[in-house]
Design a protein around this motif. Structure first.
Motif, PDB file in Angstrom:
ATOM      1  N   LYS A 269     -42.479  23.211  25.461  1.00 30.00           N
ATOM      2  CA  LYS A 269     -42.885  23.386  24.070  1.00 30.00           C
ATOM      3  C   LYS A 269     -42.186  22.334  23.227  1.00 30.00           C
ATOM      4  O   LYS A 269     -40.980  22.160  23.319  1.00 30.00           O
ATOM      5  N   GLN A 270     -42.937  21.629  22.416  1.00 24.83           N
ATOM      6  CA  GLN A 270     -42.382  20.566  21.609  1.00 24.83           C
ATOM      7  C   GLN A 270     -42.398  20.946  20.136  1.00 24.83           C
ATOM      8  O   GLN A 270     -43.299  21.627  19.672  1.00 24.83           O
ATOM      9  N   GLY A 271     -41.394  20.449  19.394  1.00 28.77           N
ATOM     10  CA  GLY A 271     -41.334  20.706  17.959  1.00 28.77           C
ATOM     11  C   GLY A 271     -40.435  21.865  17.616  1.00 28.77           C
ATOM     12  O   GLY A 271     -40.240  22.791  18.408  1.00 28.77           O
ATOM     13  N   ASP A 272     -39.870  21.818  16.421  1.00 34.43           N
ATOM     14  CA  ASP A 272     -38.977  22.884  15.977  1.00 34.43           C
ATOM     15  C   ASP A 272     -39.726  24.190  15.736  1.00 34.43           C
ATOM     16  O   ASP A 272     -39.146  25.263  15.770  1.00 34.43           O
ATOM     17  N   PHE A 273     -41.034  24.110  15.466  1.00 31.60           N
ATOM     18  CA  PHE A 273     -41.809  25.312  15.181  1.00 31.60           C
ATOM     19  C   PHE A 273     -41.998  26.159  16.423  1.00 31.60           C
ATOM     20  O   PHE A 273     -42.356  27.316  16.334  1.00 31.60           O
ATOM     21  N   ASN A 274     -41.748  25.578  17.590  1.00 29.83           N
ATOM     22  CA  ASN A 274     -41.926  26.301  18.837  1.00 29.83           C
ATOM     23  C   ASN A 274     -40.590  26.705  19.445  1.00 29.83           C
ATOM     24  O   ASN A 274     -40.484  26.870  20.659  1.00 29.83           O
ATOM     25  N   ASN A 275     -39.567  26.823  18.632  1.00 27.72           N
ATOM     26  CA  ASN A 275     -38.272  27.247  19.142  1.00 27.72           C
ATOM     27  C   ASN A 275     -38.336  28.694  19.612  1.00 27.72           C
ATOM     28  O   ASN A 275     -39.047  29.513  19.055  1.00 27.72           O
ATOM     29  N   LEU A 276     -37.542  28.964  20.642  1.00 26.52           N
ATOM     30  CA  LEU A 276     -37.448  30.322  21.166  1.00 26.52           C
ATOM     31  C   LEU A 276     -36.700  31.194  20.168  1.00 26.52           C
ATOM     32  O   LEU A 276     -35.630  30.832  19.687  1.00 26.52           O
ATOM     33  N   THR A 277     -37.254  32.357  19.828  1.00 22.73           N
ATOM     34  CA  THR A 277     -36.656  33.237  18.831  1.00 22.73           C
ATOM     35  C   THR A 277     -36.301  34.619  19.365  1.00 22.73           C
ATOM     36  O   THR A 277     -35.461  35.287  18.791  1.00 22.73           O
ATOM     37  N   ALA A 278     -36.928  35.075  20.440  1.00 19.05           N
ATOM     38  CA  ALA A 278     -36.655  36.414  20.975  1.00 19.05           C
ATOM     39  C   ALA A 278     -36.962  36.421  22.460  1.00 19.05           C
ATOM     40  O   ALA A 278     -37.817  35.654  22.944  1.00 19.05           O
ATOM     41  N   ALA A 279     -36.275  37.268  23.201  1.00 25.80           N
ATOM     42  CA  ALA A 279     -36.476  37.360  24.649  1.00 25.80           C
ATOM     43  C   ALA A 279     -36.123  38.758  25.123  1.00 25.80           C
ATOM     44  O   ALA A 279     -35.303  39.449  24.514  1.00 25.80           O
ATOM     45  N   ALA A 280     -36.772  39.181  26.200  1.00 26.46           N
ATOM     46  CA  ALA A 280     -36.493  40.470  26.849  1.00 26.46           C
ATOM     47  C   ALA A 280     -36.762  40.314  28.338  1.00 26.46           C
ATOM     48  O   ALA A 280     -37.604  39.497  28.754  1.00 26.46           O
ATOM     49  N   TYR A 281     -36.052  41.103  29.149  1.00 29.27           N
ATOM     50  CA  TYR A 281     -36.163  40.980  30.605  1.00 29.27           C
ATOM     51  C   TYR A 281     -36.228  42.368  31.208  1.00 29.27           C
ATOM     52  O   TYR A 281     -35.425  43.253  30.869  1.00 29.27           O
ATOM     53  N   HIS A 282     -37.197  42.560  32.108  1.00 28.12           N
ATOM     54  CA  HIS A 282     -37.329  43.817  32.839  1.00 28.12           C
ATOM     55  C   HIS A 282     -36.775  43.607  34.240  1.00 28.12           C
ATOM     56  O   HIS A 282     -37.305  42.811  35.014  1.00 28.12           O
ATOM     57  N   LYS A 283     -35.712  44.328  34.553  1.00 17.78           N
ATOM     58  CA  LYS A 283     -34.969  44.040  35.778  1.00 17.78           C
ATOM     59  C   LYS A 283     -35.732  44.434  37.037  1.00 17.78           C
ATOM     60  O   LYS A 283     -35.663  43.745  38.054  1.00 17.78           O
ATOM     61  N   SER A 284     -36.464  45.538  36.988  1.00 15.56           N
ATOM     62  CA  SER A 284     -37.135  46.010  38.217  1.00 15.56           C
ATOM     63  C   SER A 284     -38.280  45.106  38.620  1.00 15.56           C
ATOM     64  O   SER A 284     -38.442  44.785  39.811  1.00 15.56           O
ATOM     65  N   SER A 285     -39.093  44.686  37.675  1.00 19.20           N
ATOM     66  CA  SER A 285     -40.257  43.841  37.982  1.00 19.20           C
ATOM     67  C   SER A 285     -39.964  42.352  37.849  1.00 19.20           C
ATOM     68  O   SER A 285     -40.846  41.537  38.118  1.00 19.20           O
ATOM     69  N   HIS A 286     -38.752  41.985  37.396  1.00 20.89           N
ATOM     70  CA  HIS A 286     -38.351  40.568  37.241  1.00 20.89           C
ATOM     71  C   HIS A 286     -39.291  39.830  36.287  1.00 20.89           C
ATOM     72  O   HIS A 286     -39.653  38.679  36.534  1.00 20.89           O
ATOM     73  N   ILE A 287     -39.686  40.505  35.212  1.00 21.66           N
ATOM     74  CA  ILE A 287     -40.570  39.903  34.214  1.00 21.66           C
ATOM     75  C   ILE A 287     -39.727  39.469  33.018  1.00 21.66           C
ATOM     76  O   ILE A 287     -38.993  40.274  32.444  1.00 21.66           O
ATOM     77  N   LEU A 288     -39.835  38.193  32.635  1.00 24.03           N
ATOM     78  CA  LEU A 288     -39.154  37.652  31.471  1.00 24.03           C
ATOM     79  C   LEU A 288     -40.180  37.420  30.363  1.00 24.03           C
ATOM     80  O   LEU A 288     -41.178  36.730  30.567  1.00 24.03           O
ATOM     81  N   VAL A 289     -39.953  38.034  29.188  1.00 21.64           N
ATOM     82  CA  VAL A 289     -40.833  37.886  28.034  1.00 21.64           C
ATOM     83  C   VAL A 289     -40.102  37.073  26.982  1.00 21.64           C
ATOM     84  O   VAL A 289     -38.963  37.405  26.610  1.00 21.64           O
ATOM     85  N   THR A 290     -40.728  36.025  26.504  1.00 19.30           N
ATOM     86  CA  THR A 290     -40.107  35.158  25.505  1.00 19.30           C
ATOM     87  C   THR A 290     -41.055  34.992  24.315  1.00 19.30           C
ATOM     88  O   THR A 290     -42.255  34.796  24.488  1.00 19.30           O
ATOM     89  N   GLY A 291     -40.522  35.097  23.107  1.00 19.88           N
ATOM     90  CA  GLY A 291     -41.294  34.917  21.886  1.00 19.88           C
ATOM     91  C   GLY A 291     -40.820  33.690  21.135  1.00 19.88           C
ATOM     92  O   GLY A 291     -39.627  33.356  21.145  1.00 19.88           O
ATOM     93  N   PHE A 292     -41.748  33.025  20.443  1.00 19.67           N
ATOM     94  CA  PHE A 292     -41.457  31.751  19.796  1.00 19.67           C
ATOM     95  C   PHE A 292     -41.724  31.847  18.296  1.00 19.67           C
ATOM     96  O   PHE A 292     -42.361  32.787  17.805  1.00 19.67           O
ATOM     97  N   ALA A 293     -41.254  30.833  17.581  1.00 21.25           N
ATOM     98  CA  ALA A 293     -41.416  30.796  16.128  1.00 21.25           C
ATOM     99  C   ALA A 293     -42.861  30.587  15.712  1.00 21.25           C
ATOM    100  O   ALA A 293     -43.223  30.861  14.578  1.00 21.25           O
ATOM    101  N   SER A 294     -43.704  30.111  16.609  1.00 22.61           N
ATOM    102  CA  SER A 294     -45.109  29.880  16.290  1.00 22.61           C
ATOM    103  C   SER A 294     -45.978  31.103  16.515  1.00 22.61           C
ATOM    104  O   SER A 294     -47.185  31.040  16.312  1.00 22.61           O
ATOM    105  N   GLY A 295     -45.393  32.230  16.946  1.00 24.59           N
ATOM    106  CA  GLY A 295     -46.165  33.440  17.211  1.00 24.59           C
ATOM    107  C   GLY A 295     -46.688  33.525  18.631  1.00 24.59           C
ATOM    108  O   GLY A 295     -47.437  34.449  18.956  1.00 24.59           O
ATOM    109  N   ILE A 296     -46.313  32.597  19.495  1.00 27.01           N
ATOM    110  CA  ILE A 296     -46.748  32.606  20.894  1.00 27.01           C
ATOM    111  C   ILE A 296     -45.707  33.326  21.737  1.00 27.01           C
ATOM    112  O   ILE A 296     -44.505  33.224  21.471  1.00 27.01           O
ATOM    113  N   PHE A 297     -46.164  34.063  22.745  1.00 28.15           N
ATOM    114  CA  PHE A 297     -45.228  34.665  23.688  1.00 28.15           C
ATOM    115  C   PHE A 297     -45.667  34.350  25.117  1.00 28.15           C
ATOM    116  O   PHE A 297     -46.851  34.168  25.401  1.00 28.15           O
ATOM    117  N   HIS A 298     -44.664  34.262  26.013  1.00 29.80           N
ATOM    118  CA  HIS A 298     -44.886  33.946  27.421  1.00 29.80           C
ATOM    119  C   HIS A 298     -44.380  35.085  28.289  1.00 29.80           C
ATOM    120  O   HIS A 298     -43.397  35.747  27.942  1.00 29.80           O
TER     121      HIS A 298
END
Length: 904
Positions: A269-298
């Motif tokens: 992700k390029q640009g300051d608008f796409n900075n990582l702002t929030a994250a959560a991790y589920h230990k059992s399923s090994h799923i990492l959720v990340t939220g960005f300043a642009s409203g996108i989540f992975h």
């Protein structure tokens, strides 16, 4: 007893700031809203606001592992220990500094709080009652900057803390022989999230990058650290903490815990608008959720870092991310839009999606049956809320400017709204569309709105041309332009029984317009000050007018004579704003009530304005009955009564000092006339005020649109002892004795004289179903209305639908004429409450019947399809059998010919 209204719910705001949390079962999400906490039940699709509040906006919420306790911390570090079972505050505590995060250990015995660069570990409160629920165990130092996040290991032996100094620190909850603290580096910006793997000491960290990577891929990075032991010659005696891949060793061979980097990944992700702002991790399923300043989540799967989803939920910054226990639902909070979303990532669908008004609410209106509430806001949106669930089910976005007034028609299925964009729009609640748009010949900003009882006439007042416009709802054509006011029209109201329109204006007059007589002025009522609000009593026999001098005057519309007056300027108790140079007492002299409404029975009036108080006045006695403090949130302006000397500097108040660039000699103050603070500054505090008030048609609740949101206050009948004609022989024992003697009518009379809800319900449900008409016929007239009101209240929540419907039908059939002859003010709220309860059950049953009907149709169609298929298979089988029989007969005939040849 009559005014025992308690705070019930907060609508119109679902998320402001702070961290989201899921309940222990994963079916509810806990969201901080200002200085309150709301619980959204995702299974039953309802919302509830806890009856607790902090002194300032909440920044973080810590939930215990069993889900029974929560620690709520505000901006100043003041904490509340709250029981989520009893909804009560158990303990008060102050951390004296802002807290960034709080997390309970998995075993529930401890919790860690981070403030500044320190991590503090406390003993968690237990089941036994303690004098001090928060006992400090240890203080952990290490980071050089503010801490941001915490996570615990599954065995509650270690925890990890992330910091703004780009480091991550692993601490031992106890003094272990091989681990005191460990610092992890490698990031180039703030640590957003750090997480332990399940049953392990492996650490996952996420953080934004401000400079591009050596490979030319800028954006955010994610690293995973792994436990590894190296020989360090440490033979300290004591208990040893071990990772998941470590075999047991003897104590004299203890080696220190070592971490090494195993992998590094980038989000591209390029640009300051796409900075990582929030994250959560589920230990059992090994799923990492990340939220960005642009409203996108992975969504990524670790440790391979495989991308599962990449979606955009809005164009605003994602402030908080949470995952429920099963890992199926992900909660997102966007503080910029006040949005709360729950996403099911496996089916790629929304479980819950709510958004409040982006700016202040300006107006509200109840539907005729009290089941819905419509609100209009400065963001140009019109939202409709269900009073039972507390959730918004439709939003209209056709307006392009602030919505000033909203109202329902008498049918309850049409909403009309006026806006500063120069349009008045009508919305259909059946098809959820804007089916009428009313405009004026010249562009005008509409600040007031009214619809007559028939729903045919729509009127709106302009604040710039001083005119009142009249349209036809059926044709949408402009019927008349009413002129005569010499100032902006502030409020309009139609009489509930006649075609009379009352208009209040800043020209210090109230004009009554006759809609049946060529729209002429029937009467002009002079006022002592500018008219701000006007409303009719529910029976149309009285007018209440709020004026600029802080008074509420009452008028007889038939004779245009004043019948009473209430001076409420001193009841407002306006707080002192930070930029004020006068006292709050002096400032209150220039304040007034801006919104007034009658109660359902017409005996009292509800008033609010530029203050944190809402007042109820008795009209007959012309005195204050009760005051409600709608907020105690000091994050709003005009809340403090006295000047805070701690905010005073040598230049004056700290709020008046310009902290921007300059020579430092002058002091810049906010622009004169700016009410909401200096809009050119980067931060300002909104001012607390009440913009609109409405009583529910059922009389059981009232709502107010405030700076906080839509506050609903309702009667809590279970806590109120309000007997009627009480005597010494009216006791629960005597009531039950009458039940044993099967004296049903006298038992009902005694129960309603004692007026206890549980006892009334016991008596009513003991009476046999066949005796209901007989009992209703022998009841005294004075208890018929009381019994009908109790049946309406019980029908709303009870499952005995046919039983209470029989009661209501018998009462209305036998005493309908007597009830009709009574005053409409006394019986109308009861009938509307009964209508609301019946309509609610009708909606639920119709949905259930439709669902069952469609299921039955599907089952019959499926059985027919299978029957056709089975018949086709049987036909095919018969044809095959016939073919086999023909082949067999041919073979037999050939065999018989061979036999005859052999015989010959």
């Amino acid at each position: 007893m009559k005014f025992a209204y308690k705070f019930s719910n907060l609508l119109g705001a679902v998320y402001r700031q702070g961290n989201l949390s899921f309940s222990n079962d994963g079916n509810a999400v806990i969201s901080p809203v200002g200085n309150r906490v709301s619980v959204f039940d995702l299974k039953n699709n309802t919302s509830e606001t806890l009856p607790i509040s902090t002194t300032k906006n909440i920044t973080c919420v810590g939930l215990s592992p069993d889900g029974n306790l929560a620690v709520v911390v505000d901006e100043d570090g003041a904490a509340l220990l709250v029981s989520l079972i009893t909804r009560a505050v158990l303990h008060h505590f102050h951390f004296h500094k802002p807290v960034s995060s709080i997390r309970f250990s998995p075993d529930g015995r401890r919790f860690v709080v981070t403030k500044d660069s320190v991590a503090l570990m406390y003993h968690a409160p237990g089941k036994q009652r303690e004098y001090n629920a928060f006992v400090l165990d240890k203080s952990y130092y290490g980071p050089y900057d503010e801490t941001t996040c915490i996570d615990w290991t599954d065995d509650s032996k270690c925890f990890v803390v992330g910091s703004k100094d780009m480091s991550t620190w692993v601490f031992g909850a106890e003094r272990w022989a091989n681990l005191l603290y460990y610092s992890l580096g490698g990031h180039k910006d703030v640590i957003v999230g750090c997480f332990f793997e399940k049953n392990s000491l492996d650490v996952t960290r996420t953080g934004p990058r401000t400079n591009p990577s050596p490979r030319g891929r800028g954006g955010d990075e994610e690293e995973e650290e792994e436990v590894e032991e190296e020989e360090v010659g440490d033979t300290t005696e004591g208990e040893v903490i071990r990772g998941k891949a470590e075999a047991p060793k003897e104590k004299n061979e203890t080696k220190n815990v070592r971490f090494k980097q195993r992998s590094k990944h980038f989000f591209n992700k390029q640009g300051d608008f796409n900075n990582l702002t929030a994250a959560a991790y589920h230990k059992s399923s090994h799923i990492l959720v990340t939220g960005f300043a642009s409203g996108i989540f992975h969504l990524h799967e670790l440790p391979e870092f495989n991308l599962i989803h990449s979606l955009s939920i809005s164009d605003q910054r994602i402030a908080s991310v949470a995952i429920n226990g099963s890992g199926d639902w992900i909660g997102f909070g966007c503080s910029g839009k006040g949005q709360l979303l729950v996403w099911e990532w496996q089916s790629e669908s929304y479980v819950f999606k709510q958004q409040g008004h982006f700016n202040n609410m300006a107006s509200l209106a109840y539907s005729p049956d009290g089941q819905y509430v419509v609100t209009g806001g400065d963001d140009g949106k019109v939202k409709v809320w269900n009073t039972n669930s507390g959730l918004c089910f439709v939003t209209f976005t056709e307006h392009t400017s602030s919505v000033t007034k909203v109202t329902f028609t008498s049918s309850g299925f049409v909403i009309v709204s006026a806006s500063l964009d120069g349009t008045v729009r009508a919305f259909d609640l059946h098809r959820y569309r804007n089916f009428r748009t009313f405009t004026s010949p010249r562009p005008a900003q509409f600040s007031s709105l009214a619809v007559d009882v028939s729903g045919e006439l729509v009127s709106a007042g302009a604040q710039d041309s001083f005119e009142i416009f009249l349209w036809s709802m059926q044709t949408g054509r402009l019927l008349e332009v009413l002129g005569g006011h010499e100032g902006p029209v502030s409020c309009l109201c139609f009489s509930p029984v006649q075609s009379i329109l009352a208009s209040a204006s800043w020209d210090r007059t109230i004009r009554l317009w006759d809609m049946m007589d060529s729209w002429q002025v029937k009467e002009t009522i002079p006022l002592t000050a500018d008219g701000l609000s006007v409303t009719y009593r529910p029976d149309g026999q009285e007018l209440a007018v709020a004026t600029l001098n802080g008074e509420i005057s009452f008028w007889d519309p038939q004779t245009a004579t004043q019948t009473g007056c209430v001076v409420g300027r001193h009841d407002l108790e306006m707080g002192r704003k930070e930029t004020d140079k006068i006292t709050a007492k002096q400032s209150a002299k220039g304040k007034s009530f801006t919104t007034v409404c009658y109660s359902a029975d017409g005996e009292s009036v509800l008033a609010g304005g530029q203050s944190k108080f809402v007042c109820i006045y008795n009209i007959k006695e012309q005195m204050l009955m009760k005051k409600f403090e709608i907020s105690c949130n000091l994050s709003f302006d005009a809340m403090e009564e006295f000047l805070d000397r701690r905010k005073m500097t040598e230049f004056g108040s700290l709020a008046l000092v310009d902290e921007g660039a300059g020579d430092g000699d002058g002091v810049t103050i906010s622009l004169p006339g700016v009410r909401r603070g200096d809009m050119s500054s980067r931060h300002f505090k909104p001012e607390i005020r009440v913009s609109s008030l409405r009583f529910s048609p059922t009389g059981r609740s009232w709502a107010a649109t405030t700076t906080e949101g839509l506050l609903v206050y309702s009667l809590d009948g279970s806590l109120v002892f309000d007997p009627y004609d009480l005597d010494l022989d009216v006791t629960p024992a005597s009531i039950r004795k009458q039940l044993c003697l099967q004296e049903w009518a006298s038992a009902i009379v005694l129960a309603f004289r004692l007026n206890e809800k549980a006892l009334k319900q016991e008596v009513l449900e003991t009476i046999p179903h066949a005796q209901i008409p007989v009992v209703c016929g022998s009841l005294p007239d004075i208890y018929v209305e009381k019994l009908l009101g109790f049946v309406a209240a019980s029908l709303e929540k009870s499952g005995h639908l046919q039983f209470y419907m029989t009661w209501s039908q018998s009462l209305l059939m036998l005493h309908g004429q007597k009830l009709k002859n009574r005053s409409a003010l006394t019986i109308l709220p009861t009938l509307q409450a009964l209508q609301k309860s019946i309509q609610r059950h009708f909606d639920n049953l119709s949905k259930l019947c439709d669902f069952n009907m469609y299921n039955i149709r599907y089952a019959t169609a499926l059985s027919k399809q299978r029957g056709v298929k089975r018949a086709a298979e049987e036909d095919v089988g018969k044809e095959e059998e016939e073919d086999e029989d023909e082949e067999l007969s041919e073979e037999m005939s050939v065999a018989s010919l061979d036999d005859t040849d052999l015989i010959l």
